[in-house]
Design an enzyme around this catalytic site. Sequence first.
Site, PDB file in Angstrom:
ATOM      1  N   GLY A  45       0.839  -1.190   0.000  1.00  0.00           N
ATOM      2  CA  GLY A  45       0.000   0.000   0.000  1.00  0.00           C
ATOM      3  C   GLY A  45       0.876   1.242   0.000  1.00  0.00           C
ATOM      4  O   GLY A  45       2.036   1.189   0.417  1.00  0.00           O
ATOM      5  N   GLN A  50       3.175   9.933   1.344  1.00  0.00           N
ATOM      6  CA  GLN A  50       4.471   9.242   1.304  1.00  0.00           C
ATOM      7  C   GLN A  50       5.304   9.635   0.088  1.00  0.00           C
ATOM      8  O   GLN A  50       6.505   9.366   0.050  1.00  0.00           O
ATOM      9  CB  GLN A  50       4.273   7.720   1.333  1.00  0.00           C
ATOM     10  CG  GLN A  50       3.729   7.228   2.663  1.00  0.00           C
ATOM     11  CD  GLN A  50       3.598   5.724   2.670  1.00  0.00           C
ATOM     12  OE1 GLN A  50       2.616   5.189   2.165  1.00  0.00           O
ATOM     13  NE2 GLN A  50       4.580   5.039   3.228  1.00  0.00           N
ATOM     14  N   LEU A  92       6.731   1.698   4.273  1.00  0.00           N
ATOM     15  CA  LEU A  92       7.742   2.088   3.286  1.00  0.00           C
ATOM     16  C   LEU A  92       8.472   3.362   3.701  1.00  0.00           C
ATOM     17  O   LEU A  92       9.562   3.630   3.217  1.00  0.00           O
ATOM     18  CB  LEU A  92       7.094   2.280   1.910  1.00  0.00           C
ATOM     19  CG  LEU A  92       6.440   1.027   1.311  1.00  0.00           C
ATOM     20  CD1 LEU A  92       5.862   1.336  -0.064  1.00  0.00           C
ATOM     21  CD2 LEU A  92       7.422  -0.133   1.244  1.00  0.00           C
TER      22      LEU A  92
END
Length: 165
Positions: A45, A50, A92
């Site tokens: 995801g 991000q 991440l």
Amino acid sequence: MIRDIRMLGDSVLREKAQPVPEITEELRALLPDMYDTMYAAEGVGLAAPQIGLGIRVIVIDPHDEVTAPFALFNPEVVATGSETEKSEEGCLSIPGIRELVERPTTCVVEALDPAGEPVHIEAEGFLARILQHEVDHLNGVLFLDHLSPIKRRMAIARWKKERAK
Ligand code: ZN
């Protein structure tokens, strides 16, 4: 095009992302980049903050046998089940750190799909976890925030140590 992923410490990860008033071609054109970036980083995801964009957009691919990759605009978790489960989670934006995070095992998400149609998702298990994690990102919340203060401090210290190498 693969975009740079913003890392823990970047203020954009702590800001509340803005709803998208209208799903324009320009916004839809962002989705291939979000998928490319997610897959390049081997994620399940990715949320727009991000990659440095303060808007409410997420892409998800749980890599199971039945769920096609999908993108949501303005997703909100409108309900969660009472049962919770601890499972290992990573991000991440905090590579190398994985921790057990307790979350509801089911959730209901309402959003718009890329065509602008309302979608209603009743998710459980891994998919429910990913949805909660990604919608958290849109609210400036990271998975570390779900840990006890001591575990959070230890995880951040470990991450800083890893980054300093
Ligand atoms: Zn994350």
